[in-house]
Write an enzyme that holds these catalytic residues in place. Structure first.
Site, short mmCIF file in Angstrom:
data_model
loop_
_atom_site.label_atom_id
_atom_site.label_comp_id
_atom_site.label_asym_id
_atom_site.label_seq_id
_atom_site.Cartn_x
_atom_site.Cartn_y
_atom_site.Cartn_z
N ASN A 6 -10.97 -4.22 17.59
CA ASN A 6 -11.54 -5.48 18.45
C ASN A 6 -12.67 -5.17 18.83
OD1 ASN A 6 -11.75 -7.22 20.76
ND2 ASN A 6 -9.43 -7.76 20.41
N HIS B 163 -15.74 -6.12 23.26
CA HIS B 163 -16.37 -5.46 24.29
C HIS B 163 -17.54 -4.92 23.88
CE1 HIS B 163 -13.26 -6.43 27.08
NE2 HIS B 163 -12.36 -5.88 26.37
N ARG C 88 -26.78 -7.90 29.23
CA ARG C 88 -28.10 -7.68 29.46
C ARG C 88 -28.87 -9.08 28.93
NH1 ARG C 88 -31.12 -3.07 30.79
NH2 ARG C 88 -30.00 -2.10 32.59
N HIS D 159 -11.91 -12.37 19.79
CA HIS D 159 -11.27 -13.10 20.59
C HIS D 159 -12.65 -14.55 21.07
CE1 HIS D 159 -8.25 -14.60 24.00
NE2 HIS D 159 -8.80 -15.38 23.52
N ARG E 211 -13.05 -16.99 23.57
CA ARG E 211 -12.61 -17.37 24.61
C ARG E 211 -12.97 -18.65 24.72
NH1 ARG E 211 -9.46 -14.77 28.67
NH2 ARG E 211 -8.56 -13.04 27.73
N ARG F 252 -16.57 -15.67 27.34
CA ARG F 252 -17.36 -14.53 28.25
C ARG F 252 -17.63 -13.25 27.33
NH1 ARG F 252 -11.48 -12.45 30.68
NH2 ARG F 252 -11.37 -14.64 31.45
N HIS F 253 -17.06 -13.19 26.30
CA HIS F 253 -17.78 -11.82 25.46
C HIS F 253 -18.31 -12.59 23.91
CE1 HIS F 253 -13.44 -12.10 24.51
NE2 HIS F 253 -13.16 -11.04 25.35
N GLU G 94 -8.89 -14.29 17.29
CA GLU G 94 -7.87 -14.74 18.13
C GLU G 94 -8.32 -16.12 18.78
OE1 GLU G 94 -7.53 -11.35 20.87
OE2 GLU G 94 -6.73 -10.22 19.37
N THR H 149 -7.83 -9.78 31.02
CA THR H 149 -7.59 -9.57 29.37
C THR H 149 -6.31 -10.40 29.29
OG1 THR H 149 -7.08 -8.04 27.70
CG2 THR H 149 -6.29 -7.45 29.82
N THR H 150 -5.79 -10.63 27.94
CA THR H 150 -4.78 -11.20 27.60
C THR H 150 -3.35 -10.33 28.24
OG1 THR H 150 -5.90 -11.59 25.64
CG2 THR H 150 -3.49 -12.34 25.75
N GLU I 204 2.37 -10.39 16.62
CA GLU I 204 1.82 -9.39 17.14
C GLU I 204 2.56 -8.96 18.31
OE1 GLU I 204 -2.43 -8.91 17.19
OE2 GLU I 204 -2.35 -7.50 18.76
N HIS J 53 -2.49 -3.93 22.06
CA HIS J 53 -2.93 -4.30 23.60
C HIS J 53 -2.72 -3.10 24.42
CE1 HIS J 53 -4.05 -6.16 27.19
NE2 HIS J 53 -4.35 -7.25 26.66
N GLY J 54 -3.62 -2.49 24.98
CA GLY J 54 -3.88 -1.51 25.82
C GLY J 54 -3.85 -0.12 24.98
N GLY K 59 -8.68 -2.20 20.77
CA GLY K 59 -10.15 -2.70 21.27
C GLY K 59 -10.72 -1.86 22.28
N HIS K 60 -10.40 -2.23 23.36
CA HIS K 60 -11.25 -1.63 24.68
C HIS K 60 -10.99 0.00 24.66
CE1 HIS K 60 -11.35 -0.21 29.06
NE2 HIS K 60 -12.21 -1.46 28.89
N1 PXP Z 1 -4.13 -7.72 20.27
C1 PXP Z 1 -4.48 -8.88 21.10
C2 PXP Z 1 -3.54 -10.30 20.65
C3 PXP Z 1 -5.35 -9.18 22.28
O1 PXP Z 1 -5.72 -10.25 22.70
C4 PXP Z 1 -6.06 -7.89 22.52
C5 PXP Z 1 -7.03 -8.19 23.64
O2 PXP Z 1 -8.33 -8.86 23.38
C6 PXP Z 1 -5.77 -6.80 21.96
C7 PXP Z 1 -4.90 -6.72 20.66
C8 PXP Z 1 -6.57 -5.62 22.08
O3 PXP Z 1 -6.33 -4.88 23.29
P1 PXP Z 1 -6.94 -3.98 23.99
O4 PXP Z 1 -8.49 -4.42 24.16
O5 PXP Z 1 -6.50 -3.75 25.30
O6 PXP Z 1 -6.77 -2.66 22.60
#
Ligand code: PXP
Length: 239
Positions: free
Chosen positions: A7, A10, A18, A43, A45, A49-50, A70, A100-101, A151, A192-193, A214-215
């Protein structure tokens, strides 16, 4: 083999800080695939925002980048998705003020809207997925709605692991949902996370076919490099 979706939201967050062109999400998408990712996730949104519309357009034009988009269950965003035809779409809940989601979809409340969106996506031959909290009820509802994939939201598990709390119940919930979902013909994804530790733990669930991360990948890349982090996550996913 588990697939890895990187993902890159970010990368856009950093670029937008910037307001210029650097770092470029399209370049990040190309490099993620070059370094071993199987797909790229973004994603779009409602508040942009990104990821911006132009990012989506540019990434979709590059047919060498398998793209998972997404989107919220929102007809305006769906229209943009159908126009650009990503390979995959994952429907996610979206609240304007969240960082975040935060959780999975409320499938019961949004049933008819989600059903309509899924059937439109299918007409365009786009693989569909629903981002859900790991409950058997959600898995059954996803199947009823005719999604191709689910997911499973791993945010709670990831936090328990990060804060060194007992995560066994949450892990069992995810495992049971993955096994049940797989047995009724859904393809199972998770995300996620997640970080190295969470990936290692979740890699034990054979039914999970795809991770979306992602993050952590983007953040850790500052210290270790994009290529090294992607390669290490891929290795841990499949050991
Ligand atoms: N999967 C989904 C459906 C998400 O919405 C996100 C966050 O955008 C992620 C995975 C990735 O999450 P993270 O950035 O915490 O790894």
């Amino acid at each position: 083999m588990k697939r890895l979706g990187v993902n890159i939201d970010h990368v856009a967050t950093l670029r937008n800080a910037r307001g210029g062109y650097h770092p470029d999400p399209l370049l990040a998408a190309k490099l993620a695939i070059k370094f071993g990712a199987d797909l790229v996730t973004i994603h779009l949104r409602e508040d942009r925002r990104h990821i911006q519309d132009q990012d989506l357009i540019k990434i979709c034009k590059n047919k060498k980048i398998p793209l998972n988009l997404e989107i919220a269950a929102n007809m305006k965003i769906l229209k943009i998705a159908l126009k650009n035809k990503p390979n995959y779409v994952c429907i996610v809940p979206e609240k304007r003020k969240e960082i975040t989601t935060e959780g999975g979809l409320n499938l019961k409340k949004n049933r008819s809207k989600i059903k309509k969106i899924l059937s439109k996506l299918k007409k365009f031959k786009i693989r569909t997925s629903l981002f859900i909290n790991p409950t058997i009820k959600n898995v059954k509802l996803s199947k009823d709605l005719k999604s191709d994939c689910i997911e499973l939201h791993t945010g709670k598990l990831s936090n328990l692991i990060k804060f060194q709390k007992d995560f066994s119940n949450e892990f069992i919930k995810i495992k049971n949902c993955a096994k049940f979902g797989n047995s009724i013909g859904l393809e199972i994804h998770a995300g996620h996370g997640m970080d190295y530790k969470t990936t290692k733990i979740l890699s034990k669930i054979n039914e999970i076919k795809e991770f979306n991360i992602g993050h952590f990948i983007i953040g850790e890349s500052i210290f270790s490099g994009f290529k090294n982090v992607i390669k290490k996550i891929k290795r841990i996913s499949n050991n």
